[in-house]
Write an enzyme that holds these catalytic residues in place. Structure first.
Site, short mmCIF file in Angstrom:
data_model
loop_
_atom_site.label_atom_id
_atom_site.label_comp_id
_atom_site.label_asym_id
_atom_site.label_seq_id
_atom_site.Cartn_x
_atom_site.Cartn_y
_atom_site.Cartn_z
N THR A 1 -1.65 5.61 2.03
CA THR A 1 -2.89 4.86 1.92
C THR A 1 -3.00 3.97 3.15
OG1 THR A 1 -2.84 4.85 -0.50
CG2 THR A 1 -4.15 3.14 0.56
N LEU B 1 0.88 -1.16 0.00
CA LEU B 1 0.00 0.00 0.00
C LEU B 1 0.92 1.21 0.00
CD1 LEU B 1 -2.68 -0.90 2.73
CD2 LEU B 1 -2.97 -1.02 0.26
N ASP B 2 0.53 2.27 -0.71
CA ASP B 2 1.33 3.49 -0.68
C ASP B 2 1.46 3.99 0.76
OD1 ASP B 2 1.44 3.44 -3.44
OD2 ASP B 2 -0.28 4.79 -3.69
N LYS B 3 2.53 4.74 1.00
CA LYS B 3 2.80 5.27 2.35
C LYS B 3 1.55 5.91 2.97
CE LYS B 3 5.33 9.03 4.57
NZ LYS B 3 6.20 10.20 4.34
N ARG C 1 -5.32 5.78 -7.82
CA ARG C 1 -5.04 7.20 -7.93
C ARG C 1 -4.90 7.62 -9.40
NH1 ARG C 1 0.17 7.58 -4.30
NH2 ARG C 1 0.01 9.81 -4.81
#
Length: 320
Positions: A141, A137-139, A236
């Site tokens: 998110t 997961l992105d930082k 995104r």
């Protein structure tokens, strides 16, 4: 022998006007802001061909170059960081990741990541590639992420991800009012000129997102997204491609949208939301050991919940 590497990018419209260190922290999500500030002081960051100060403001199109020092040769450091464990058994760990936590060590953040916390919690994970982490997961998110505890489980989960039998459902708040849900099938690859960004590209890898409108506000929409693929920044990028960028997204989000006649509270909540409004709400997969389908769900984090409440209140006030 490890050598210095270079990262380069140009400042996107959504970051124009921000301080250099703030903009870089948003642009390079795997590098901590404190590390970036240190590199600015060390002269390792070049802005438009010169050495800047961290408080300098950036403009759209500014060219940034980061000279990343070689990594220190060492194993993963075990760190007893807080972990919200949703499920654990002999094969799997399911974590509810908070926003702000980097998943895997990278340039500038060799520690303080989810991986460091996992190795402290279950030391045997250090024997597995990426400590059993099979997807990210992105930082910024938040939400559910599965980790394999054995090599058998790791291989099984990788196969499931490739075969799309791992089901991931996200909740996001986007700018603009969507008319209806649908499916977007658009390949994603690296941006042609800005290598830290992803983009819809004919040269990219296949990417499919199914989205459903959950609630319409005056200038925003609450959307449920189910992924078939798992490309970097997929939701995104896909939402921005549809012209409904995710609220708070510093890279793909564009300008902040505030409804006409919004209360001071809503303006404050929207302006104060400093991360992409994206949460991994549900996770479903076939258990590597039992062969049975299992599912987990988590609640919406407080910051997103407050944003949803403020948008709903605004919509109600202006409908009366």
């Amino acid at each position: 022998m490890n050598q210095e590497s270079t990262l380069s990018a140009s400042i996107p419209p959504g970051l124009a006007g921000q301080r250099l260190d703030q903009a870089l922290a948003a642009l390079f999500a795997d590098i901590t802001r404190s590390q970036l500030q240190q590199w600015i002081e060390d002269g390792r960051i070049i802005l438009n061909g010169r050495v800047p100060r961290k408080r300098d403001k950036v403009k759209e199109g500014d060219a940034v170059e980061i000279r990343v020092p070689p990594p220190v040769e060492s194993g993963w450091k075990a760190q007893a960081l807080p972990l919200e464990i949703v499920h654990e058994d002999s094969e799997l760990l399911v974590i509810n990741k908070p926003s702000g936590l980097v998943v895997h060590p990278g340039a500038g953040n060799p520690e303080g990541t989810l991986l460091n916390a996992l190795v402290a919690h279950a030391p045997k994970l250090a024997q597995l590639p990426r400590a059993g982490i099979v997807h990210r997961l992105d930082k910024d998110t938040s939400g559910l992420l599965v980790v394999a505890k054995t090599e058998h489980a790791r291989q099984n989960l990788i196969e499931q991800l490739q075969e799309h039998s791992v089901e991931r459902e996200y909740l996001t708040i986007v700018n603009g009012v969507m008319v209806a849900g649908g499916t977007i099938e658009a390949p994603i690859g690296r941006h042609r000129t800005q290598r830290t960004r992803m983009a819809v590209s004919s040269q990219g890898k296949p990417a499919v997102s199914h989205y459903r409108v959950m609630k319409k506000y005056r200038a925003h929409t609450l959307v449920q997204v189910r992924l078939e693929s798992g490309r970097t920044h997929q939701i995104r990028v896909h939402m921005a491609h549809l012209h409904y960028p995710v609220v708070g997204d510093p890279v793909y989000g564009g300008r902040l949208k505030i409804p006409t006649g919004a209360s001071e509270n809503l303006k404050k909540v929207l302006r104060g939301f400093r991360r992409q409004a994206l949460h991994a709400l549900k996770l479903s997969l076939v258990h590597p050991k039992t062969g049975k389908r299992v599912q987990w769900a988590t609640s919406v984090p407080e910051d997103m919940s407050k944003l949803m409440e403020a948008l709903a209140h605004d919509a109600k006030v202006h409908s009366d």
